[in-house]
Structures are given as structure tokens and as C-alpha cells.
Design an enzyme around this catalytic site. Structure first.
Site, PDB file in Angstrom:
ATOM      1  N   GLU A 107       0.862  -1.185   0.000  1.00  0.00           N
ATOM      2  CA  GLU A 107       0.000   0.000   0.000  1.00  0.00           C
ATOM      3  C   GLU A 107       0.888   1.220   0.000  1.00  0.00           C
ATOM      4  O   GLU A 107       1.703   1.382   0.907  1.00  0.00           O
ATOM      5  CB  GLU A 107      -0.905  -0.003   1.238  1.00  0.00           C
ATOM      6  N   ASP A 109      -9.621   0.150  -1.185  1.00  0.00           N
ATOM      7  CA  ASP A 109      -8.978   0.738  -0.018  1.00  0.00           C
ATOM      8  C   ASP A 109     -10.006   1.633   0.668  1.00  0.00           C
ATOM      9  O   ASP A 109     -10.795   2.312   0.011  1.00  0.00           O
ATOM     10  CB  ASP A 109      -7.737   1.541  -0.412  1.00  0.00           C
ATOM     11  N   GLY A 169     -13.786  -4.093  12.035  1.00  0.00           N
ATOM     12  CA  GLY A 169     -13.072  -2.820  12.178  1.00  0.00           C
ATOM     13  C   GLY A 169     -13.774  -1.819  13.085  1.00  0.00           C
ATOM     14  O   GLY A 169     -14.110  -2.114  14.239  1.00  0.00           O
ATOM     15  N   TYR A 170     -14.044  -0.641  12.541  1.00  0.00           N
ATOM     16  CA  TYR A 170     -14.633   0.448  13.328  1.00  0.00           C
ATOM     17  C   TYR A 170     -16.173   0.398  13.365  1.00  0.00           C
ATOM     18  O   TYR A 170     -16.791   1.320  13.898  1.00  0.00           O
ATOM     19  CB  TYR A 170     -14.161   1.804  12.769  1.00  0.00           C
ATOM     20  N   LYS A 222     -26.070  -1.295   7.200  1.00  0.00           N
ATOM     21  CA  LYS A 222     -24.735  -1.060   6.638  1.00  0.00           C
ATOM     22  C   LYS A 222     -24.697  -1.497   5.172  1.00  0.00           C
ATOM     23  O   LYS A 222     -24.206  -0.781   4.308  1.00  0.00           O
ATOM     24  CB  LYS A 222     -23.669  -1.820   7.439  1.00  0.00           C
ATOM     25  N   ARG A 237     -18.740   1.269   1.128  1.00  0.00           N
ATOM     26  CA  ARG A 237     -18.358   0.177   0.215  1.00  0.00           C
ATOM     27  C   ARG A 237     -19.494  -0.154  -0.727  1.00  0.00           C
ATOM     28  O   ARG A 237     -19.282  -0.396  -1.914  1.00  0.00           O
ATOM     29  CB  ARG A 237     -17.960  -1.056   1.057  1.00  0.00           C
TER      30      ARG A 237
HETATM   31  P1  IMP Z   1      -7.644  -1.456   4.020  1.00  0.00           P
HETATM   32  O1  IMP Z   1      -7.608  -2.935   3.929  1.00  0.00           O
HETATM   33  O2  IMP Z   1      -6.316  -0.782   3.950  1.00  0.00           O
HETATM   34  O3  IMP Z   1      -8.655  -0.866   3.079  1.00  0.00           O
HETATM   35  O4  IMP Z   1      -8.120  -1.194   5.498  1.00  0.00           O
HETATM   36  C1  IMP Z   1      -9.255  -0.544   5.778  1.00  0.00           C
HETATM   37  C2  IMP Z   1      -9.363  -0.379   7.289  1.00  0.00           C
HETATM   38  O5  IMP Z   1     -10.295   0.671   7.485  1.00  0.00           O
HETATM   39  C3  IMP Z   1      -9.950  -1.609   7.943  1.00  0.00           C
HETATM   40  O6  IMP Z   1      -8.959  -2.450   8.467  1.00  0.00           O
HETATM   41  C4  IMP Z   1     -10.788  -0.995   9.027  1.00  0.00           C
HETATM   42  O7  IMP Z   1      -9.977  -0.669  10.112  1.00  0.00           O
HETATM   43  C5  IMP Z   1     -11.268   0.303   8.391  1.00  0.00           C
HETATM   44  N1  IMP Z   1     -12.528   0.107   7.656  1.00  0.00           N
HETATM   45  C6  IMP Z   1     -12.713   0.209   6.314  1.00  0.00           C
HETATM   46  N2  IMP Z   1     -13.970  -0.068   5.973  1.00  0.00           N
HETATM   47  C7  IMP Z   1     -14.583  -0.370   7.122  1.00  0.00           C
HETATM   48  C8  IMP Z   1     -15.920  -0.778   7.400  1.00  0.00           C
HETATM   49  O8  IMP Z   1     -16.775  -0.956   6.539  1.00  0.00           O
HETATM   50  N3  IMP Z   1     -16.189  -0.976   8.693  1.00  0.00           N
HETATM   51  C9  IMP Z   1     -15.281  -0.822   9.694  1.00  0.00           C
HETATM   52  N4  IMP Z   1     -14.031  -0.480   9.488  1.00  0.00           N
HETATM   53  C10 IMP Z   1     -13.678  -0.254   8.192  1.00  0.00           C
END
Ligand code: IMP
Length: 182
Positions: free
Chosen positions: A37, A66, A143-144, A164, A170
Site C-alpha cells: 500500500e 482501499d 473494524g470500526y 450497513k 463500500r
Molecule cells: P484497508 O484494507 O487498507 O482498506 O483497510 C481498511 C481499514 O479501514 C480496515 O482495516 C478498518 O480498520 C477500516 N474500515 C474500512 N472499511 C470499514 C468498514 O466498513 N467498517 C469498519 N471499518 C472499516
């Protein structure tokens, strides 16, 4: 339609994408191919570079996504660094950073990067606005989700995964991609 390859190590992203794709008859298939990344505040740029990287490895059309949470009172932190911050301090750490803070506004942003068979990249973004809750609530999602309450709701995404799937960042980004590829 043949499945769309989706490079991610996060099965939740595939589940959510397929929930959105099914009404368009589009299926996403997970491939686990780690990609570096880039360091950039824009999730769109990170997705763009990720899609190019994976395409150059597999020479087939592919998407990456992302995403991150952008918190108003923290000057949009953690943004594109959300995954790292989640691992380091998690939801308890975020709530601690916001102790006593009245402005709890936040948004999730998602960027889908699609690299086509010719190596041309397009991006599709989605944003959902809301606020950070005062406590961790709910068991759905990832995640959050347990600390994010979308606008016009009382419940966190983790308490209301059905909502959601209807309104998330997303969902919006993947839907734009589906309409493009159909
Ligand atoms: P990525 O894999 O670099 O895109 O990481 C995205 C990070 O953002 C995740 O590990 C979560 O911490 C946060 N995140 C992204 N989308 C969501 C979601 O839909 N719900 C909760 N956390 C999210």
C-alpha cells in the site's frame, strides 16, 4: 458473467461486495495476493496503485478496495492509515482520543480500483457520513463498525449490519463499479 477477481485478505469486504453485486448478477471472487500500500492520504490513490500492482502480477482484470474512517476532530485521522491504527490502538484507543470531544463527526470512504485487461485503471468511490459513538456497541461487521453511527440512525453499523449493507461507503463504491462493468 465470469466472477470479478477481488484482491483482498479481508473476507468481510468480499461478503459486502457480493451482497451489493448480487442484484446486478455480479460475483466477486477473493484472491489473496498481497500488494504494497503506497503511503498517501487518498484512499483513491492507494486503490489505484494497488490495482495496477496486482494486475501486473496476474495479467488479468482485477479490483482492489482501499477504505478508512476519517474523524473530523482528529483532522481526518486515521483515514488511509485506518488498518494500521486499528491494529495498534483499536476502537478503545479511538474513543480515548475523543474523550471530552463534542464534535464526533466522522465518515467512512471507500475506493474501488479496477484495472482492466488492457491495464487501464479506473476508480469508484463511496462515502457515508455519521458520528463516533460514546461506547463500543454491536457484534456485526468488522473494524470500526462498533463505534460508527451513520446519519439518521441511533445504532452502530455493528448493531445494524442490514443497514450497513444498504448505505455503506463500500456499497456505494461497489455499486458504481457494478453499473460501470455491466
Ligand atoms: P484497508 O484494507 O487498507 O482498506 O483497510 C481498511 C481499514 O479501514 C480496515 O482495516 C478498518 O480498520 C477500516 N474500515 C474500512 N472499511 C470499514 C468498514 O466498513 N467498517 C469498519 N471499518 C472499516
Amino acid at each position: 458473467m465470469t466472477p470479478i477477481l477481488f484482491a483482498t485478505s479481508n473476507p468481510h469486504k468480499i461478503e459486502e461486495a457480493n451482497e451489493t453485486g448480487k442484484k446486478h448478477n455480479i460475483n466477486f471472487k477473493q484472491i489473496e495476493l498481497p500488494y504494497p500500500e503506497i503511503r498517501d492520504e487518498s484512499v483513491e490513490k492507494v486503490a489505484r496503485e494497488g490495482a495496477k500492482f496486482v494486475f501486473n502480477k496476474i495479467k488479468k482484470p482485477v479490483i482492489v478496495e482501499d477504505s478508512g474512517i476519517f474523524i473530523d476532530a482528529l483532522n481526518n485521522f486515521p483515514g488511509s492509515y485506518s488498518a494500521f491504527v486499528e491494529k495498534k490502538i483499536g476502537n478503545p484507543g479511538i474513543l480515548k482520543l475523543l474523550t471530552g470531544e463534542k464534535n464526533r463527526g466522522a465518515k467512512f470512504i471507500s475506493a474501488v480500483g479496477f484495472c482492466d485487461a488492457k491495464g487501464i485503471v479506473k476508480t469508484f468511490t463511496g462515502t457515508v457520513y455519521g458520528k463516533i459513538s460514546n461506547e463500543i456497541k454491536g457484534t456485526g461487521g468488522f473494524g470500526y463498525d462498533p463505534i460508527f453511527i451513520p446519519e439518521n440512525s441511533e445504532l452502530t453499523f455493528a448493531e445494524n449490519p442490514e443497514l450497513k449493507n444498504k448505505i455503506s461507503h463500500r456499497k456505494i463504491a461497489v455499486e458504481k463499479f457494478c453499473l460501470f462493468i455491466m
